[in-house]
Design a protein around this motif. Sequence first.
Motif, PDB file in Angstrom:
ATOM      1  N   GLU A 116       0.831  -1.205   0.000  1.00 53.59           N
ATOM      2  CA  GLU A 116       0.000   0.000   0.000  1.00 53.59           C
ATOM      3  C   GLU A 116       0.864   1.254   0.000  1.00 53.59           C
ATOM      4  O   GLU A 116       0.554   2.229  -0.680  1.00 53.59           O
ATOM      5  CB  GLU A 116      -0.919  -0.001   1.217  1.00 53.59           C
ATOM      6  N   LYS A 117       1.941   1.244   0.744  1.00 50.80           N
ATOM      7  CA  LYS A 117       2.839   2.396   0.804  1.00 50.80           C
ATOM      8  C   LYS A 117       3.490   2.634  -0.553  1.00 50.80           C
ATOM      9  O   LYS A 117       3.636   3.777  -0.992  1.00 50.80           O
ATOM     10  CB  LYS A 117       3.908   2.154   1.870  1.00 50.80           C
ATOM     11  N   ALA A 118       3.865   1.550  -1.243  1.00 58.40           N
ATOM     12  CA  ALA A 118       4.486   1.673  -2.562  1.00 58.40           C
ATOM     13  C   ALA A 118       3.480   2.221  -3.582  1.00 58.40           C
ATOM     14  O   ALA A 118       3.852   2.979  -4.487  1.00 58.40           O
ATOM     15  CB  ALA A 118       5.022   0.331  -3.029  1.00 58.40           C
ATOM     16  N   GLU A 119       2.209   1.854  -3.440  1.00 62.43           N
ATOM     17  CA  GLU A 119       1.184   2.355  -4.364  1.00 62.43           C
ATOM     18  C   GLU A 119       0.926   3.838  -4.155  1.00 62.43           C
ATOM     19  O   GLU A 119       0.626   4.553  -5.110  1.00 62.43           O
ATOM     20  CB  GLU A 119      -0.118   1.571  -4.173  1.00 62.43           C
ATOM     21  N   ARG A 120       1.036   4.336  -2.928  1.00 63.30           N
ATOM     22  CA  ARG A 120       0.814   5.757  -2.648  1.00 63.30           C
ATOM     23  C   ARG A 120       1.982   6.624  -3.081  1.00 63.30           C
ATOM     24  O   ARG A 120       1.824   7.810  -3.320  1.00 63.30           O
ATOM     25  CB  ARG A 120       0.587   5.961  -1.155  1.00 63.30           C
ATOM     26  N   ARG A 121       3.160   6.046  -3.125  1.00 64.54           N
ATOM     27  CA  ARG A 121       4.370   6.792  -3.462  1.00 64.54           C
ATOM     28  C   ARG A 121       4.304   7.221  -4.929  1.00 64.54           C
ATOM     29  O   ARG A 121       3.952   6.431  -5.795  1.00 64.54           O
ATOM     30  CB  ARG A 121       5.589   5.887  -3.238  1.00 64.54           C
ATOM     31  N   PRO A 122       4.659   8.486  -5.227  1.00 65.64           N
ATOM     32  CA  PRO A 122       4.649   8.914  -6.633  1.00 65.64           C
ATOM     33  C   PRO A 122       5.731   8.183  -7.414  1.00 65.64           C
ATOM     34  O   PRO A 122       6.764   7.791  -6.864  1.00 65.64           O
ATOM     35  CB  PRO A 122       4.943  10.415  -6.558  1.00 65.64           C
ATOM     36  N   PRO A 123       5.493   7.986  -8.714  1.00 63.24           N
ATOM     37  CA  PRO A 123       6.506   7.272  -9.509  1.00 63.24           C
ATOM     38  C   PRO A 123       7.792   8.084  -9.619  1.00 63.24           C
ATOM     39  O   PRO A 123       7.784   9.315  -9.597  1.00 63.24           O
ATOM     40  CB  PRO A 123       5.838   7.107 -10.870  1.00 63.24           C
ATOM     41  N   ARG A 124       8.885   7.401  -9.721  1.00 72.71           N
ATOM     42  CA  ARG A 124      10.182   8.070  -9.856  1.00 72.71           C
ATOM     43  C   ARG A 124      10.334   8.627 -11.269  1.00 72.71           C
ATOM     44  O   ARG A 124       9.927   7.984 -12.227  1.00 72.71           O
ATOM     45  CB  ARG A 124      11.309   7.084  -9.602  1.00 72.71           C
ATOM     46  N   PRO A 125      10.959   9.810 -11.374  1.00 67.77           N
ATOM     47  CA  PRO A 125      11.205  10.334 -12.726  1.00 67.77           C
ATOM     48  C   PRO A 125      12.272   9.492 -13.408  1.00 67.77           C
ATOM     49  O   PRO A 125      13.126   8.902 -12.744  1.00 67.77           O
ATOM     50  CB  PRO A 125      11.690  11.764 -12.477  1.00 67.77           C
ATOM     51  N   PRO A 126      12.222   9.440 -14.753  1.00 67.84           N
ATOM     52  CA  PRO A 126      13.251   8.655 -15.448  1.00 67.84           C
ATOM     53  C   PRO A 126      14.632   9.269 -15.235  1.00 67.84           C
ATOM     54  O   PRO A 126      14.780  10.475 -15.072  1.00 67.84           O
ATOM     55  CB  PRO A 126      12.831   8.720 -16.916  1.00 67.84           C
ATOM     56  N   ALA A 127      15.632   8.443 -15.228  1.00 71.80           N
ATOM     57  CA  ALA A 127      17.010   8.894 -15.014  1.00 71.80           C
ATOM     58  C   ALA A 127      17.465   9.706 -16.216  1.00 71.80           C
ATOM     59  O   ALA A 127      17.144   9.386 -17.362  1.00 71.80           O
ATOM     60  CB  ALA A 127      17.927   7.698 -14.814  1.00 71.80           C
ATOM     61  N   PRO A 128      18.211  10.804 -15.980  1.00 72.08           N
ATOM     62  CA  PRO A 128      18.701  11.603 -17.113  1.00 72.08           C
ATOM     63  C   PRO A 128      19.711  10.804 -17.941  1.00 72.08           C
ATOM     64  O   PRO A 128      20.468  10.002 -17.410  1.00 72.08           O
ATOM     65  CB  PRO A 128      19.346  12.815 -16.457  1.00 72.08           C
ATOM     66  N   MET A 129      19.672  11.041 -19.236  1.00 74.89           N
ATOM     67  CA  MET A 129      20.606  10.368 -20.142  1.00 74.89           C
ATOM     68  C   MET A 129      21.990  10.982 -19.974  1.00 74.89           C
ATOM     69  O   MET A 129      22.127  12.196 -19.901  1.00 74.89           O
ATOM     70  CB  MET A 129      20.151  10.526 -21.594  1.00 74.89           C
ATOM     71  N   PRO A 130      23.034  10.165 -19.912  1.00 75.04           N
ATOM     72  CA  PRO A 130      24.389  10.718 -19.775  1.00 75.04           C
ATOM     73  C   PRO A 130      24.785  11.448 -21.063  1.00 75.04           C
ATOM     74  O   PRO A 130      24.408  11.068 -22.161  1.00 75.04           O
ATOM     75  CB  PRO A 130      25.264   9.491 -19.546  1.00 75.04           C
ATOM     76  N   ALA A 131      25.535  12.535 -20.870  1.00 76.89           N
ATOM     77  CA  ALA A 131      25.988  13.336 -22.016  1.00 76.89           C
ATOM     78  C   ALA A 131      27.064  12.578 -22.774  1.00 76.89           C
ATOM     79  O   ALA A 131      27.753  11.716 -22.236  1.00 76.89           O
ATOM     80  CB  ALA A 131      26.540  14.667 -21.523  1.00 76.89           C
TER      81      ALA A 131
END
Length: 147
Positions: free
Chosen positions: A109-124
């Motif tokens: 339940e705690k994992a469902e309430r947590r907002p999704p993580r943003p995607p990781a930035p692409m390395p330059a």
Amino acid sequence: MRLYDIVALVTPDLSDEDAQKVASEYRKILSDGGAEIVKDEPWGRRRLAFPILRKREAHYHYFQVSAEPAIIAETERRMKLSDQILRHLAVRADLELKRAAKMAVRQREKAERRPPRPPAPMPAAPGPTPAPAGVPAPAPAEKGEPS
């Protein structure tokens, strides 16, 4: 009926066959009392974490039993009186299983309430990195000057 885990440490002075006979005595006590033996596993001879009665090893035997508390109390009483049992422990396992299931639901339940993580930035792409603003770039060294 409740679920119990019972571990008994049988003295190492006995052979493997004799240790099995001791375990079968307690198996008979449990089954005669109306308990249902779910698991019955001999774990073999193992080294103890610390000496018990000047013994450094013991034959371990594990029972998982579905039984009434009175049967478990009687089995523990007999294990306590026996010279062949160094140590024993009986733990009510159904409470632990309930607790673990409750924690799993809570974490889900705690994992469902947590907002999704943003995607990781692409390395330059690799290459020269620009100098930060306000910091002068180092001057190239001339021939003959140590760097």
